[in-house]
Design an enzyme around this catalytic site. Sequence first.
Site, PDB file in Angstrom:
ATOM      1  N   LYS A  19       0.847  -1.212   0.000  1.00 45.82           N
ATOM      2  CA  LYS A  19       0.000   0.000   0.000  1.00 45.82           C
ATOM      3  C   LYS A  19       0.879   1.258   0.000  1.00 45.82           C
ATOM      4  O   LYS A  19       0.708   2.142  -0.829  1.00 45.82           O
ATOM      5  CB  LYS A  19      -0.932   0.007   1.232  1.00 45.82           C
ATOM      6  CG  LYS A  19      -1.838  -1.195   1.326  1.00 45.82           C
ATOM      7  CD  LYS A  19      -2.777  -1.129   2.510  1.00 45.82           C
ATOM      8  CE  LYS A  19      -2.100  -1.215   3.878  1.00 45.82           C
ATOM      9  NZ  LYS A  19      -1.497  -2.551   4.172  1.00 45.82           N
ATOM     10  N   ARG A  42      -9.893   0.393   8.161  1.00 45.39           N
ATOM     11  CA  ARG A  42      -9.453  -0.959   8.490  1.00 45.39           C
ATOM     12  C   ARG A  42     -10.529  -1.741   9.203  1.00 45.39           C
ATOM     13  O   ARG A  42     -10.314  -2.895   9.564  1.00 45.39           O
ATOM     14  CB  ARG A  42      -8.266  -0.854   9.438  1.00 45.39           C
ATOM     15  CG  ARG A  42      -6.941  -1.049   8.785  1.00 45.39           C
ATOM     16  CD  ARG A  42      -5.948  -0.835   9.893  1.00 45.39           C
ATOM     17  NE  ARG A  42      -4.720  -1.488   9.638  1.00 45.39           N
ATOM     18  CZ  ARG A  42      -3.677  -0.905   9.083  1.00 45.39           C
ATOM     19  NH1 ARG A  42      -3.755   0.325   8.671  1.00 45.39           N
ATOM     20  NH2 ARG A  42      -2.563  -1.550   8.945  1.00 45.39           N
ATOM     21  N   ARG A  82      10.832  -1.629  11.728  1.00 46.39           N
ATOM     22  CA  ARG A  82       9.697  -1.285  12.592  1.00 46.39           C
ATOM     23  C   ARG A  82       9.515  -2.365  13.656  1.00 46.39           C
ATOM     24  O   ARG A  82       9.701  -3.545  13.381  1.00 46.39           O
ATOM     25  CB  ARG A  82       8.420  -1.197  11.745  1.00 46.39           C
ATOM     26  CG  ARG A  82       8.220   0.156  11.125  1.00 46.39           C
ATOM     27  CD  ARG A  82       7.126   0.231  10.106  1.00 46.39           C
ATOM     28  NE  ARG A  82       5.877  -0.459  10.408  1.00 46.39           N
ATOM     29  CZ  ARG A  82       4.798  -0.420   9.633  1.00 46.39           C
ATOM     30  NH1 ARG A  82       4.815   0.298   8.519  1.00 46.39           N
ATOM     31  NH2 ARG A  82       3.710  -1.080   9.942  1.00 46.39           N
TER      32      ARG A  82
HETATM   33  P1  AP5 Z   1       4.820  -1.717   2.085  1.00 49.42           P
HETATM   34  O1  AP5 Z   1       4.520  -0.840   0.916  1.00 49.42           O
HETATM   35  O2  AP5 Z   1       5.568  -1.136   3.225  1.00 49.42           O
HETATM   36  O3  AP5 Z   1       3.482  -2.472   2.551  1.00 49.42           O
HETATM   37  P2  AP5 Z   1       2.163  -1.902   3.209  1.00 49.42           P
HETATM   38  O4  AP5 Z   1       1.020  -2.567   2.542  1.00 49.42           O
HETATM   39  O5  AP5 Z   1       2.173  -0.389   3.227  1.00 49.42           O
HETATM   40  O6  AP5 Z   1       2.360  -2.534   4.630  1.00 49.42           O
HETATM   41  P3  AP5 Z   1       2.342  -1.936   6.088  1.00 49.42           P
HETATM   42  O7  AP5 Z   1       2.984  -2.973   6.955  1.00 49.42           O
HETATM   43  O8  AP5 Z   1       2.911  -0.543   6.149  1.00 49.42           O
HETATM   44  O9  AP5 Z   1       0.860  -1.892   6.322  1.00 49.42           O
HETATM   45  P4  AP5 Z   1       0.205  -1.982   7.625  1.00 49.42           P
HETATM   46  O10 AP5 Z   1      -1.149  -1.728   7.099  1.00 49.42           O
HETATM   47  O11 AP5 Z   1       0.354  -3.157   8.470  1.00 49.42           O
HETATM   48  O12 AP5 Z   1       0.964  -0.837   8.477  1.00 49.42           O
HETATM   49  P5  AP5 Z   1       0.547   0.631   8.850  1.00 49.42           P
HETATM   50  O13 AP5 Z   1       1.754   1.457   8.950  1.00 49.42           O
HETATM   51  O14 AP5 Z   1      -0.579   1.092   7.998  1.00 49.42           O
HETATM   52  O15 AP5 Z   1       5.634  -2.998   1.493  1.00 49.42           O
HETATM   53  C1  AP5 Z   1       6.070  -4.013   2.310  1.00 49.42           C
HETATM   54  C2  AP5 Z   1       7.502  -4.431   1.942  1.00 49.42           C
HETATM   55  O16 AP5 Z   1       7.518  -5.055   0.649  1.00 49.42           O
HETATM   56  C3  AP5 Z   1       8.473  -3.227   1.817  1.00 49.42           C
HETATM   57  O17 AP5 Z   1       9.711  -3.632   2.347  1.00 49.42           O
HETATM   58  C4  AP5 Z   1       8.587  -3.018   0.307  1.00 49.42           C
HETATM   59  O18 AP5 Z   1       9.828  -2.422  -0.027  1.00 49.42           O
HETATM   60  C5  AP5 Z   1       8.539  -4.472  -0.145  1.00 49.42           C
HETATM   61  N1  AP5 Z   1       8.341  -4.702  -1.578  1.00 49.42           N
HETATM   62  C6  AP5 Z   1       9.210  -5.310  -2.399  1.00 49.42           C
HETATM   63  N2  AP5 Z   1       8.779  -5.408  -3.643  1.00 49.42           N
HETATM   64  C7  AP5 Z   1       7.601  -4.869  -3.640  1.00 49.42           C
HETATM   65  C8  AP5 Z   1       6.624  -4.694  -4.626  1.00 49.42           C
HETATM   66  N3  AP5 Z   1       6.757  -5.052  -5.898  1.00 49.42           N
HETATM   67  N4  AP5 Z   1       5.498  -4.140  -4.262  1.00 49.42           N
HETATM   68  C9  AP5 Z   1       5.302  -3.759  -2.992  1.00 49.42           C
HETATM   69  N5  AP5 Z   1       6.180  -3.880  -2.020  1.00 49.42           N
HETATM   70  C10 AP5 Z   1       7.326  -4.438  -2.329  1.00 49.42           C
HETATM   71  O19 AP5 Z   1      -0.075   0.376  10.298  1.00 49.42           O
HETATM   72  C11 AP5 Z   1       0.749   0.012  11.393  1.00 49.42           C
HETATM   73  C12 AP5 Z   1      -0.084  -0.067  12.653  1.00 49.42           C
HETATM   74  O20 AP5 Z   1      -0.706   1.219  12.918  1.00 49.42           O
HETATM   75  C13 AP5 Z   1      -1.243  -1.052  12.629  1.00 49.42           C
HETATM   76  O21 AP5 Z   1      -0.841  -2.360  12.938  1.00 49.42           O
HETATM   77  C14 AP5 Z   1      -2.166  -0.433  13.703  1.00 49.42           C
HETATM   78  O22 AP5 Z   1      -1.690  -0.693  14.988  1.00 49.42           O
HETATM   79  C15 AP5 Z   1      -2.021   1.045  13.434  1.00 49.42           C
HETATM   80  N6  AP5 Z   1      -3.002   1.550  12.446  1.00 49.42           N
HETATM   81  C16 AP5 Z   1      -2.743   2.081  11.226  1.00 49.42           C
HETATM   82  N7  AP5 Z   1      -3.881   2.417  10.589  1.00 49.42           N
HETATM   83  C17 AP5 Z   1      -4.889   2.067  11.433  1.00 49.42           C
HETATM   84  C18 AP5 Z   1      -6.294   2.136  11.343  1.00 49.42           C
HETATM   85  N8  AP5 Z   1      -6.904   2.622  10.251  1.00 49.42           N
HETATM   86  N9  AP5 Z   1      -7.032   1.674  12.392  1.00 49.42           N
HETATM   87  C19 AP5 Z   1      -6.438   1.192  13.498  1.00 49.42           C
HETATM   88  N10 AP5 Z   1      -5.100   1.089  13.644  1.00 49.42           N
HETATM   89  C20 AP5 Z   1      -4.333   1.523  12.616  1.00 49.42           C
END
Ligand code: AP5
Length: 216
Positions: free
Chosen positions: A14, A88, A155
């Site tokens: 994402k 979410r 992280r």
């Molecule tokens: P990346 O792009 O970082 O993946 P992502 O989908 O953004 O994953 P996240 O782990 O950031 O999502 P998340 O939803 O768990 O975390 P968030 O910060 O929102 O890609 C992943 C890896 O793959 C990278 O290393 C990238 O380089 C690699 N990659 C390699 N090749 C690739 C390719 N071709 N395409 C894509 N990627 C590639 O949330 C964290 C925490 O915050 C949650 O657990 C929760 O506690 C809280 N939180 C956030 N939002 C909410 C909400 N709405 N409600 C409640 N709690 C929330």
Amino acid sequence: MVKVIMLGPPGAGKGTYATRMAPKLGIPTISTGDLLRAARDDPEIGGIIRKYQDSGELVPDEIVINALKKRLEKDDAKNGFILDGFPRTIEQAKALEGITNINVVINLDVPEEIIIKRLSSRRICPKCGTIYNLLYLKPKVDEICDKCGTKLIQRDDDKPEAIKERLKIYHEKTEPLIDFYKEKGILMTVTTDRIDVPPEEQVDKIMSILKEKKLI
Ligand code: AP5
């Protein structure tokens, strides 16, 4: 004006895709994960955020919805935005309907074995937020950000126990949003079938969807 939701499990890409799409579209990426991480030292809510984020659980809806509402009021979001990590839960999706309308939901469909490999090898820049991967999107100099020269970090929620918990919570709380948006007729799915697919290839697919839907 285009208002996009990036939906998908943790590690689906994402953030990686949203940050590449934003400059092409001239709109900001709004990541609730980043908004919450920026508030971890807040004297009122920082402690709660740290507790939930570090264990991989969802931060309570009220805190997240408030943070998002405030962010959407800023000028740069007036002409559209990409939401990364929000909504979410069904409750969050309903709250969003009361705040703004959404044009399209991009559902990233990625197999679990790819997700686990990607998350355990992800590194991020604590200063500018650039996302790297030690397997496929390496920085030019080991562990150093290409853009600002800062040492990269892992992280806390990218450790194995927290990854397991985040995936479990995704299936329980977030996956039901696929049907929620399918029923509204705005869900488009982009599938990943290999771990080394270049992000640009997936971004091109998403941009084509936006064009087909005449959103850009
Ligand atoms: P990346 O792009 O970082 O993946 P992502 O989908 O953004 O994953 P996240 O782990 O950031 O999502 P998340 O939803 O768990 O975390 P968030 O910060 O929102 O890609 C992943 C890896 O793959 C990278 O290393 C990238 O380089 C690699 N990659 C390699 N090749 C690739 C390719 N071709 N395409 C894509 N990627 C590639 O949330 C964290 C925490 O915050 C949650 O657990 C929760 O506690 C809280 N939180 C956030 N939002 C909410 C909400 N709405 N409600 C409640 N709690 C929330």
